[in-house]
Every structure is written in C-alpha cells, then in structure tokens.
Design a protein around this motif. Structure first.
Motif, PDB file in Angstrom:
ATOM      1  N   VAL A 117       0.789  -1.359  -0.183  1.00 33.91           N
ATOM      2  CA  VAL A 117      -0.057  -0.022  -0.051  1.00 33.91           C
ATOM      3  C   VAL A 117       0.848   1.373  -0.028  1.00 33.91           C
ATOM      4  O   VAL A 117       0.560   2.117  -0.714  1.00 33.91           O
ATOM      5  CB  VAL A 117      -0.811   0.157   1.234  1.00 33.91           C
ATOM      6  CG1 VAL A 117      -1.709   1.378   1.264  1.00 33.91           C
ATOM      7  CG2 VAL A 117      -1.984  -1.161   1.292  1.00 33.91           C
ATOM      8  N   ARG A 118       1.950   1.323   0.788  1.00 29.91           N
ATOM      9  CA  ARG A 118       2.940   2.316   1.035  1.00 29.91           C
ATOM     10  C   ARG A 118       3.292   2.528  -0.369  1.00 29.91           C
ATOM     11  O   ARG A 118       3.645   3.980  -0.902  1.00 29.91           O
ATOM     12  CB  ARG A 118       3.863   2.066   2.086  1.00 29.91           C
ATOM     13  CG  ARG A 118       4.878   3.118   2.236  1.00 29.91           C
ATOM     14  CD  ARG A 118       5.579   3.113   3.513  1.00 29.91           C
ATOM     15  NE  ARG A 118       4.934   3.235   4.602  1.00 29.91           N
ATOM     16  CZ  ARG A 118       5.466   2.844   5.921  1.00 29.91           C
ATOM     17  NH1 ARG A 118       6.584   2.158   5.964  1.00 29.91           N
ATOM     18  NH2 ARG A 118       4.467   2.798   7.097  1.00 29.91           N
ATOM     19  N   LYS A 119       3.955   1.726  -1.238  1.00 33.24           N
ATOM     20  CA  LYS A 119       4.652   1.739  -2.524  1.00 33.24           C
ATOM     21  C   LYS A 119       3.605   2.397  -3.417  1.00 33.24           C
ATOM     22  O   LYS A 119       4.109   3.441  -4.162  1.00 33.24           O
ATOM     23  CB  LYS A 119       5.221   0.150  -2.863  1.00 33.24           C
ATOM     24  CG  LYS A 119       5.701   0.325  -4.116  1.00 33.24           C
ATOM     25  CD  LYS A 119       6.468  -1.005  -4.558  1.00 33.24           C
ATOM     26  CE  LYS A 119       7.424  -0.894  -5.768  1.00 33.24           C
ATOM     27  NZ  LYS A 119       6.686  -0.571  -7.003  1.00 33.24           N
ATOM     28  N   ILE A 120       2.531   1.893  -3.536  1.00 34.20           N
ATOM     29  CA  ILE A 120       1.464   2.261  -4.241  1.00 34.20           C
ATOM     30  C   ILE A 120       1.114   3.785  -4.118  1.00 34.20           C
ATOM     31  O   ILE A 120       1.005   4.751  -4.723  1.00 34.20           O
ATOM     32  CB  ILE A 120       0.059   1.875  -4.440  1.00 34.20           C
ATOM     33  CG1 ILE A 120       0.637   0.207  -4.849  1.00 34.20           C
ATOM     34  CG2 ILE A 120      -0.833   2.400  -5.217  1.00 34.20           C
ATOM     35  CD1 ILE A 120      -0.698  -0.768  -4.570  1.00 34.20           C
ATOM     36  N   ALA A 121       1.070   4.406  -2.680  1.00 33.87           N
ATOM     37  CA  ALA A 121       0.604   5.400  -2.445  1.00 33.87           C
ATOM     38  C   ALA A 121       1.684   6.411  -2.739  1.00 33.87           C
ATOM     39  O   ALA A 121       1.378   7.619  -3.117  1.00 33.87           O
ATOM     40  CB  ALA A 121       0.356   5.463  -0.873  1.00 33.87           C
ATOM     41  N   THR A 122       2.878   5.991  -2.698  1.00 33.34           N
ATOM     42  CA  THR A 122       3.960   6.782  -2.624  1.00 33.34           C
ATOM     43  C   THR A 122       4.249   7.334  -4.122  1.00 33.34           C
ATOM     44  O   THR A 122       4.566   8.278  -4.718  1.00 33.34           O
ATOM     45  CB  THR A 122       5.595   6.137  -2.237  1.00 33.34           C
ATOM     46  OG1 THR A 122       5.392   5.903  -0.938  1.00 33.34           O
ATOM     47  CG2 THR A 122       6.498   6.922  -2.484  1.00 33.34           C
ATOM     48  N   GLU A 123       4.105   6.197  -5.066  1.00 33.07           N
ATOM     49  CA  GLU A 123       4.287   6.465  -6.473  1.00 33.07           C
ATOM     50  C   GLU A 123       3.043   7.168  -7.061  1.00 33.07           C
ATOM     51  O   GLU A 123       3.414   8.172  -7.786  1.00 33.07           O
ATOM     52  CB  GLU A 123       3.944   5.309  -7.210  1.00 33.07           C
ATOM     53  CG  GLU A 123       5.289   4.076  -6.927  1.00 33.07           C
ATOM     54  CD  GLU A 123       5.160   2.556  -7.513  1.00 33.07           C
ATOM     55  OE1 GLU A 123       4.032   2.462  -8.094  1.00 33.07           O
ATOM     56  OE2 GLU A 123       5.924   1.987  -7.909  1.00 33.07           O
ATOM     57  N   LEU A 124       1.957   7.216  -6.546  1.00 36.44           N
ATOM     58  CA  LEU A 124       0.791   8.064  -6.792  1.00 36.44           C
ATOM     59  C   LEU A 124       0.957   9.473  -6.635  1.00 36.44           C
ATOM     60  O   LEU A 124       0.705  10.731  -7.173  1.00 36.44           O
ATOM     61  CB  LEU A 124      -0.239   7.634  -6.310  1.00 36.44           C
ATOM     62  CG  LEU A 124      -1.071   6.123  -7.043  1.00 36.44           C
ATOM     63  CD1 LEU A 124      -1.935   5.816  -6.060  1.00 36.44           C
ATOM     64  CD2 LEU A 124      -1.460   6.324  -8.248  1.00 36.44           C
ATOM     65  N   ALA A 125       1.509   9.700  -5.312  1.00 35.07           N
ATOM     66  CA  ALA A 125       1.823  10.897  -4.542  1.00 35.07           C
ATOM     67  C   ALA A 125       2.998  11.716  -5.695  1.00 35.07           C
ATOM     68  O   ALA A 125       2.745  12.656  -5.721  1.00 35.07           O
ATOM     69  CB  ALA A 125       2.078  11.060  -3.298  1.00 35.07           C
ATOM     70  N   GLU A 126       3.935  10.914  -5.634  1.00 35.87           N
ATOM     71  CA  GLU A 126       4.921  11.386  -6.465  1.00 35.87           C
ATOM     72  C   GLU A 126       4.725  11.692  -7.954  1.00 35.87           C
ATOM     73  O   GLU A 126       5.183  12.759  -8.569  1.00 35.87           O
ATOM     74  CB  GLU A 126       6.222  10.378  -6.515  1.00 35.87           C
ATOM     75  CG  GLU A 126       6.869  10.311  -5.061  1.00 35.87           C
ATOM     76  CD  GLU A 126       7.877   9.395  -4.988  1.00 35.87           C
ATOM     77  OE1 GLU A 126       8.071   8.653  -5.836  1.00 35.87           O
ATOM     78  OE2 GLU A 126       8.733   9.619  -3.962  1.00 35.87           O
ATOM     79  N   GLY A 127       3.822  11.063  -8.416  1.00 34.25           N
ATOM     80  CA  GLY A 127       3.343  11.234  -9.849  1.00 34.25           C
ATOM     81  C   GLY A 127       2.390  12.702  -9.874  1.00 34.25           C
ATOM     82  O   GLY A 127       2.750  13.406 -10.784  1.00 34.25           O
ATOM     83  N   LEU A 128       1.683  12.888  -8.893  1.00 35.48           N
ATOM     84  CA  LEU A 128       0.944  14.213  -9.015  1.00 35.48           C
ATOM     85  C   LEU A 128       2.008  15.231  -8.710  1.00 35.48           C
ATOM     86  O   LEU A 128       1.673  16.583  -9.251  1.00 35.48           O
ATOM     87  CB  LEU A 128      -0.114  13.982  -7.492  1.00 35.48           C
ATOM     88  CG  LEU A 128      -0.934  15.354  -7.300  1.00 35.48           C
ATOM     89  CD1 LEU A 128      -1.971  15.191  -8.227  1.00 35.48           C
ATOM     90  CD2 LEU A 128      -1.433  15.290  -5.921  1.00 35.48           C
ATOM     91  N   VAL A 129       3.118  15.139  -7.732  1.00 39.24           N
ATOM     92  CA  VAL A 129       4.066  16.392  -7.726  1.00 39.24           C
ATOM     93  C   VAL A 129       4.684  16.419  -9.126  1.00 39.24           C
ATOM     94  O   VAL A 129       4.997  17.605  -9.478  1.00 39.24           O
ATOM     95  CB  VAL A 129       4.896  15.852  -6.593  1.00 39.24           C
ATOM     96  CG1 VAL A 129       5.972  17.078  -6.489  1.00 39.24           C
ATOM     97  CG2 VAL A 129       4.165  15.896  -5.394  1.00 39.24           C
ATOM     98  N   GLU A 130       5.114  15.470  -9.760  1.00 37.97           N
ATOM     99  CA  GLU A 130       5.881  15.720 -11.077  1.00 37.97           C
ATOM    100  C   GLU A 130       4.896  16.379 -12.133  1.00 37.97           C
ATOM    101  O   GLU A 130       5.466  17.149 -12.944  1.00 37.97           O
ATOM    102  CB  GLU A 130       6.302  14.318 -11.568  1.00 37.97           C
ATOM    103  CG  GLU A 130       7.379  13.657 -10.721  1.00 37.97           C
ATOM    104  CD  GLU A 130       7.495  12.246 -11.317  1.00 37.97           C
ATOM    105  OE1 GLU A 130       6.883  11.606 -12.437  1.00 37.97           O
ATOM    106  OE2 GLU A 130       8.301  11.325 -10.603  1.00 37.97           O
ATOM    107  N   ARG A 131       3.559  16.297 -12.044  1.00 33.92           N
ATOM    108  CA  ARG A 131       2.871  16.913 -12.823  1.00 33.92           C
ATOM    109  C   ARG A 131       2.147  18.260 -12.520  1.00 33.92           C
ATOM    110  O   ARG A 131       1.684  18.999 -13.034  1.00 33.92           O
ATOM    111  CB  ARG A 131       1.610  16.179 -13.177  1.00 33.92           C
ATOM    112  CG  ARG A 131       1.636  14.887 -14.072  1.00 33.92           C
ATOM    113  CD  ARG A 131       0.451  13.900 -13.906  1.00 33.92           C
ATOM    114  NE  ARG A 131      -0.252  13.596 -13.109  1.00 33.92           N
ATOM    115  CZ  ARG A 131       0.111  12.571 -12.294  1.00 33.92           C
ATOM    116  NH1 ARG A 131       1.079  11.701 -12.914  1.00 33.92           N
ATOM    117  NH2 ARG A 131      -0.700  12.060 -11.443  1.00 33.92           N
TER     118      ARG A 131
END
Length: 399
Positions: A117-131
């Motif tokens: 869960v943490r890995k998925i959440a981190t990837e999604l949050a970082e993707g939002l920031v990158e955009r």
C-alpha cells in the motif's frame, strides 16, 4: 433549511440541520421516503446492534407479508446480485459468508499489505507532484484502493479500469428515491459486473491463483458453504466497499484539512498524528451519511414507538457530531484521542474492511504530506448530488 437529501445546499453542509434534529426531533418521520430519521449517537449506536432490526426483512417475510411492493421486474438481476452478498443478508447466512471472507481481513493479514500500500501511495503522490498537481481524487484517491482490492481479489490489471464505473453506477441505486435512469444504469452495471466476475471465478476454480477469488471459488458448490451467486455477490460487495468509501474519505478529508489550515499545519508538522487524524476525518465529514435498517419487531426509540414493517434511517453524519459524545463536535481536531465515531458502523454489519481502509488512508495521507508538503487547493470543489454516499466530484490541487 430542513432535511432535504435532494437539495445541493443541504448535501454540501447538512450539519446545521442535524443539530436541529438532535435538539428538537431526534426521532422524526420523513414523509418523502417513509422513513424514521434517527439523529443521536446513542440511539444510532444502539440500533446498529439491535437484532430486532435487519438490513433486509426477506429472511423472515415476503414483500407482501411486510406490506411492501416487490421491486420492479427489471431490477430482479440487480437485487439477485446484491442480496447474495453479506451486507444485505442476516444470520445465519451472514455469519457463514462473513466467516469465509474474514480471514483475508484480519488486522495481521491487512498489516502485511502495508508495504505494498505504501509503495502504491508513494508512486501516486510523487506522480501528482511531477505533474505540478491535478485532480487528487482521480489521480491518487481512486487508483490506490482500487489497485489494492483488485490485487487482493485477483482482478487482472488490464480489467481494473472497469471497476470504478461499475461501482459508482451500482451505488446509484442506494440513493433515496433514485431516478428511473439511475435505476436502469445500476441494473446494467450489476449485470456486467456479475457476468465478468462469474467468468473470472470459473476460470480461477480450474486454475487457481494466490488470490481471494481463487480461494472462494474452491468452496463453491461444496455443500451449503458458498454458492456461485454468493461468490459473485460477495466479490461485488468487496470491490465496491473496498474502494468507494476510501475514495470519498480521501477527498472529503483533504477538503476538510484545506478548510481548517491550522489542523493541516499540525499534521504536516507531526506525521505521528496521522492515526488520530484519519479517525477524526472519518468522523468530521463521513462519506456514508445514512445507513438504513428494517424494523422486524416493534421498537421504541426516544419515547417513540416504531412499528414492525417500517424503515429507519440512521444518520451517521449527525451521530458523529453529537455533543453528548464528542466535545466541541463541530471543531476538526486531528489530535482527538477519544473518538468513538460510527463511520464503519457497529454490530454484526461493522465494516469488514475497516482495518484495510485505515491502512490505506494513513499511507495515502502520509505519502501526500511527504511528497507535496506545500500542496494547495486550486479551486473550490463541488459535491456530487448523492447524499447517502457523499463525496466530491473532483479535488483540484497544485503540488
């Protein structure tokens, strides 16, 4: 303003009306739906555990015997799917179904999912920031729980885009007096969802994998343990409940924090507050505002007799703001320690997925706080028209 679940202004802020109900009419009859509204925490909490009430009455009486019109014929398939799941049945069927599924949702099993869960959440949050930001609901809140529950059940990645639309359409039937269009849409979605799961379950029965659908498919047709319809109904329920509420808690929760910047700063400064913050966000603006139960025997609530055959509407949103239980209930307090909210229900129908929801919410909020410490609201959100399952259309942010 009065209790009016079809009024967008009421849906956006029902809490002043709830206060009036608790103070002046804690047990009141709502003519448009023929339901008794129950507004106080003590009553709601007690009635959730009262075996004289049921999510259904069909285990003790027919529609006609209960003075009710049968559902229209076109809804037959929808209710066949829904009533085969554990939420809409009572013991002993409920007991059997819950026992079969509960092993997958023990706190220990759920805790083992936290790294994923943490890995998925981190990837999604970082993707939002990158955009540079975007729609937090569509880009973070929805993909996380959908991915987690789909992986648990064994839904192939290529098919997961189907789940959220099916779920949203099915949930339209649960609103008060749904429109004919919403009813037909819900029936279509339930039919498509059931057909998909039936095919998947049959394939997994022959070629099982390490997933919940495979495990459940192995006990289909073994005596009275699990029928194919019960397998389908259970999976529909798990997929719907496994992400619908979590998506809305995430959206409602961030909107709550943006409206209470001092509390947002508290949790940004001290991520250790996340467990209590999650509970407070569940309490302060719960996504499930109402839970309905049928009266199977005459009951008395707050001095009012409610006869057998009627329906009660337990107002979770009101109960969670009851000053008899929560000091200063209209204040968001991310450090609130004593927080007996009922957002997950109570009694035998207490949310089976509550431990998983808590892990997902803590990891989702934690990942966004870490990856986007300066995240801000880009535009004021709009509430969806639904009242019972209450959430935002979108939540645009800059990150």
């Amino acid at each position: 303003m009065q209790f009016d679940p079809w009024n967008p202004e009421f849906v956006a802020h029902p809490y002043d009306v709830y206060r009036e109900l608790r103070d002046n009419a804690p047990v009141s009859f709502f003519e448009p739906t023929g339901q008794w509204l129950i507004a106080r925490h003590a009553d709601v909490n007690a009635l959730l555990r009262d075996r004289r009430l049921g999510r259904s009455y069909l285990h003790v009486a027919s529609h006609e015997a209960f003075g009710r019109e049968p559902e229209p014929e076109f809804q037959e398939l929808f209710w066949r799917v829904i009533r085969a799941g554990m939420l809409d049945v009572e013991p002993p069927v409920h007991t059997r179904l819950r026992r079969l599924v509960s092993k997958a949702f023990t706190p220990r099993m759920v805790e083992s999912l936290r790294p994923r869960v943490r890995k998925i959440a981190t990837e999604l949050a970082e993707g939002l920031v990158e955009r540079g930001g975007g729609d937090l609901l569509a880009e973070v809140a929805e993909p996380l729980p959908v991915t987690v529950i789909a992986e648990m059940l064994g839904v192939p990645e290529a098919d997961r885009h189907l789940l959220r639309p099916w779920s949203a359409d099915i949930c339209g039937m649960y609103e008060l007096n749904p429109s004919p269009e919403a009813q037909h849409t819900a029936v279509r979605a339930a039919s498509e969802f059931a057909d998909y799961l039936r095919e998947l379950a049959r394939a997994r029965k022959d070629r099982p994998g390490d997933d919940l659908i495979s495990a459940l498919a192995q006990v289909v047709d073994e005596g009275d343990r699990l029928t194919e319809d019960e397998l389908i109904g259970t999976c529909v329920l798990l997929l719907n409940a496994g992400h619908e509420a979590t998506v809305n808690v995430t959206g409602n929760g961030w909107w709550s924090l943006f409206r209470n910047p001092a509390e947002l700063e508290r949790v940004r400064a001290d991520p250790g507050l996340l467990p209590t913050a999650v509970e407070e966000l569940l309490r302060w603006d719960t996504p499930l505002q109402m839970f309905e139960r049928w009266v199977l025997e005459d009951i008395e609530v707050g001095g009012v007799t409610i006869p057998k055959g009627l329906e009660i509407a337990l107002l979770f949103g009101s109960a969670n703001r009851d000053p008899e239980v929560f000091p200063d209930p209209d204040r968001l307090d991310v450090g609130r320690a004593d927080n007996p909210h009922i957002s997950f229900g109570a009694g035998i129908h207490f949310c089976l997925g509550a431990p998983l929801a808590r892990v997902e919410l803590a990891e989702s909020f934690g990942a966004l706080l870490k990856a986007a410490p300066a995240m801000e609201l880009a535009e004021e959100p709009v509430w969806k028209p639904g009242y019972i399952i209450r959430g935002l259309e979108s939540l645009k942010v800059t990150a």
